[in-house]
Design a protein around this motif. Structure first.
Motif, PDB file in Angstrom:
ATOM      1  N   ASN A 167      -5.527   8.839 -12.113  1.00 51.29           N
ATOM      2  CA  ASN A 167      -4.618   9.491 -13.056  1.00 51.29           C
ATOM      3  C   ASN A 167      -5.302  10.628 -13.803  1.00 51.29           C
ATOM      4  O   ASN A 167      -4.682  11.661 -14.083  1.00 51.29           O
ATOM      5  CB  ASN A 167      -4.088   8.452 -14.044  1.00 51.29           C
ATOM      6  CG  ASN A 167      -3.263   7.378 -13.362  1.00 51.29           C
ATOM      7  OD1 ASN A 167      -2.121   7.596 -13.009  1.00 51.29           O
ATOM      8  ND2 ASN A 167      -3.844   6.192 -13.173  1.00 51.29           N
ATOM      9  N   MET A 168      -6.579  10.454 -14.109  1.00 47.88           N
ATOM     10  CA  MET A 168      -7.312  11.502 -14.803  1.00 47.88           C
ATOM     11  C   MET A 168      -7.445  12.731 -13.904  1.00 47.88           C
ATOM     12  O   MET A 168      -7.393  13.868 -14.373  1.00 47.88           O
ATOM     13  CB  MET A 168      -8.684  10.983 -15.224  1.00 47.88           C
ATOM     14  CG  MET A 168      -9.342  11.799 -16.295  1.00 47.88           C
ATOM     15  SD  MET A 168     -10.544  10.868 -17.292  1.00 47.88           S
ATOM     16  CE  MET A 168     -11.728  10.358 -16.059  1.00 47.88           C
ATOM     17  N   GLY A 169      -7.599  12.504 -12.590  1.00 48.07           N
ATOM     18  CA  GLY A 169      -7.665  13.619 -11.659  1.00 48.07           C
ATOM     19  C   GLY A 169      -6.370  14.405 -11.599  1.00 48.07           C
ATOM     20  O   GLY A 169      -6.375  15.638 -11.520  1.00 48.07           O
ATOM     21  N   VAL A 170      -5.235  13.715 -11.645  1.00 47.56           N
ATOM     22  CA  VAL A 170      -3.939  14.397 -11.665  1.00 47.56           C
ATOM     23  C   VAL A 170      -3.821  15.246 -12.934  1.00 47.56           C
ATOM     24  O   VAL A 170      -3.366  16.398 -12.893  1.00 47.56           O
ATOM     25  CB  VAL A 170      -2.786  13.381 -11.577  1.00 47.56           C
ATOM     26  CG1 VAL A 170      -1.431  14.063 -11.802  1.00 47.56           C
ATOM     27  CG2 VAL A 170      -2.803  12.674 -10.218  1.00 47.56           C
ATOM     28  N   ALA A 171      -4.258  14.698 -14.067  1.00 47.04           N
ATOM     29  CA  ALA A 171      -4.192  15.447 -15.321  1.00 47.04           C
ATOM     30  C   ALA A 171      -5.095  16.682 -15.270  1.00 47.04           C
ATOM     31  O   ALA A 171      -4.746  17.737 -15.812  1.00 47.04           O
ATOM     32  CB  ALA A 171      -4.589  14.549 -16.492  1.00 47.04           C
ATOM     33  N   ASP A 172      -6.266  16.564 -14.620  1.00 43.73           N
ATOM     34  CA  ASP A 172      -7.123  17.740 -14.432  1.00 43.73           C
ATOM     35  C   ASP A 172      -6.361  18.850 -13.720  1.00 43.73           C
ATOM     36  O   ASP A 172      -6.404  20.021 -14.115  1.00 43.73           O
ATOM     37  CB  ASP A 172      -8.343  17.392 -13.566  1.00 43.73           C
ATOM     38  CG  ASP A 172      -9.281  16.391 -14.192  1.00 43.73           C
ATOM     39  OD1 ASP A 172      -9.199  16.156 -15.406  1.00 43.73           O
ATOM     40  OD2 ASP A 172     -10.113  15.835 -13.444  1.00 43.73           O
TER      41      ASP A 172
END
Length: 553
Positions: A319-324
């Motif tokens: 999920n953090m990668g999507v937010a990046d």
């Protein structure tokens, strides 16, 4: 060597087709930015990757028009209880249970427009891939790998190799983004180094076929069962239709290897249930805490696992990668469309690094208490003493694990308060990260969500560029000043009048400027001249910053 050129020349090359790469392709593609996504491997099978698509990621899917598609792909139905059980063994006594964990409950909540969803990552990837393929400006190139690239003042020239026949071509683009995971080629090429702690723990993740297992234990439905026994402390749970389950023994000693028969034995011993299990895949994974020492060099950027790795406890990584990709995507699009300044791209690492560090702290704290750390003498005894051990352990579990399973603040609560494209009104200085999410319209924070009286999500009314949320008490001349500046500078701005008195209490200002990623850029009563130039990265000198801060106050 052939050079790929012409009308189809990409503006952005994306390396890697996991969730971060696909999210970037969609974010750019929905803004009509031409991008080419290259992927070396076929991402198929039942790979034991992430299983939680959190509320923030699903809000992005909602913006892209595919949140309902992900809901339809849910293997057990969107109403399946996201309960997390702590048991001695799947076939043994229960110890504690967390109901509706990870914000997966489908009941409507004012704090977000989409609840989290427990779903295998490969199903999420399939939904993202379908959306990416539907966009005319997205070109997908599978069976291709990045060999190298060179930069100059106007762009990037990448060398791309066909993995089957070995032929190479060159492709020209304005930017290149590495979404190519833990072994990132782009990271190596820009000279970035992962810094932190490698090897916090060693673990195995096994996907197996388990006909009848869901009905063979007494604990009821759930998404994860922590098995706390001295034989095989582990995690186990249902993963997909067709009786697919995952199994993860924790705290393995260095050098431990398991054959298929040994793994089957571990499953039987850990659960206390003997069924005709069949192993589909097994692999070792090592939990680490690593963060890249730089996220970019020139026109090359990193997103997702290419720049951060941490234990999966809490379900934050994917999920953090999507937010990046959302943060970087709208900024690249703004620069390429001409309304964003080059300094806008400098804000990517400034904003995302503190968010990564905050989430990594939480993930590492969660990892510190794995199943092998929770085993106690006498935990399985069918005696009053054994019951007392389990009661005391339940108290510890509730105390230590509640933040992991009910930490919505980690998902929605980070604030870009030190960003150069955020105009601080002083309130963000008092803001502190909290596992308990309290919506705040302080500049840098996620704009507070609300379901309006007609059932509409406030977020659905935001524009694709900036949105000026206008609440009761706003002066018409101030709204007019914003509109004129947007027209004069070519900055996309939607004026959104919201006649909802409850929002004024939450937003604490009659005017709030919301960015394309739904974070607050500024709020106040008087529109400062030059605000759009500041928040779009076209005006970042210290004098302008001081002037805008004074106006905001």
């Amino acid at each position: 060597m052939a050079l790929v050129a012409g009308d189809a020349e990409p503006q952005v090359i994306i390396v890697g087709s996991g969730p971060a790469g696909l999210a970037l392709a969609i974010e750019l593609g929905t803004r009509s930015i031409r991008c080419r996504l290259i992927e070396r491997n076929e991402r198929a099978g039942h790979a034991p990757r992430a299983k939680t698509t959190n509320a923030r990621t699903r809000e992005h899917l909602r913006r892209w028009g595919i949140a309902d598609r992900l809901a339809a792909a849910s293997p057990f139905g969107i109403d399946y209880p996201s309960n997390i059980h702590f048991v001695t063994r799947l076939g043994g006594p229960g110890i504690a249970r967390f109901d509706h964990a990870l914000s997966c409950s489908p009941e409507r909540d004012h704090r977000y427009s989409e609840h989290s969803q427990w779903i295998p990552q490969y199903k999420l990837e399939a939904v993202l891939l379908e959306r990416a393929r539907s966009l005319d400006s997205v070109q997908l190139s599978f069976g291709q790998e990045l060999v190298g690239f060179e930069q100059d003042a106007s762009g990037v020239t990448a060398r791309i190799r066909d993995v089957v026949d070995g032929s190479e071509v060159q492709a020209r683009s304005s930017y290149i983004v590495g979404a190519d995971g833990a072994r990132s080629t782009v990271r190596d090429l820009i000279g970035a180094t992962m810094v932190g702690t490698y090897g916090l723990s060693r673990n195995y993740n096994t996907i197996f076929h388990a006909p009848g297992l869901a009905d063979a234990h007494p604990h009821g439905p759930g998404i994860m069962y922590w098995q706390l026994n001295p034989d095989v402390p582990s995690l186990i749970g249902p993963m997909d239709e067709g009786d697919l389950w995952y199994f993860m023994p924790t705290g393995l000693p260095p050098g431990a290897r398991h054959s298929e028969e040994e793994t089957l034995d571990l499953i039987r011993r850990s659960t206390g249930i003997d069924l005709p299990y069949r192993i589909l895949s097994s692999d070792e994974w090592i939990a680490s805490r690593l963060l890249a020492d730089r996220y970019s060099r020139g026109r090359a950027f990193l997103v997702g696992d290419a720049c951060h790795l941490h234990p999966p406890f809490g379900g934050y990584g994917m999920n953090m990668g999507v937010a990046d990709s959302v943060d970087l995507g709208w900024k690249i699009a703004a620069v390429l469309e001409g309304w964003g300044g080059e300094s806008l791209l400098d804000s990517y690492e400034i904003e995302r690094r503190p968010a990564h560090e905050y989430v990594m702290d939480e993930a590492q704290a969660n990892h510190a208490l794995a199943p092998n750390q929770l085993v106690r003498d006498g935990i399985e005894d069918a005696t009053p003493e054994g019951e007392q051990v389990r009661r005391e352990l339940a108290d510890l579990i509730w105390s230590e694990k509640t933040p992991e399973f009910y930490g919505l603040g980690v998902v929605l609560g980070y604030c870009y308060r030190d960003s150069p494209i955020i105009v601080d009104d002083g309130s963000a200085r008092a803001w502190e990260a909290s596992r308990d999410y309290v919506p705040s319209a302080s500049p840098g924070c996620l704009a507070p969500h609300r379901w309006l009286e007609d059932g509409t999500s406030l977020y659905d009314l935001f524009g694709q560029g900036f949105t000026l949320v206008v609440l009761d008490g706003a002066e018409d001349d101030q709204v007019g000043a914003a509109r004129r500046e947007a027209i004069a500078t070519g900055t996309p701005l939607k004026i959104l009048h919201v006649p909802d008195p409850a929002l004024l209490d939450t937003y604490s200002a009659s005017l709030t400027l919301v960015r394309p990623d739904q974070h607050v850029a500024w709020r106040g009563e008087v529109w400062p001249e030059g605000l759009l130039a500041r928040v779009s990265g076209r005006r970042a000198d210290e004098t302008a910053i001081a002037e805008l801060a004074a106006c905001a106050a």
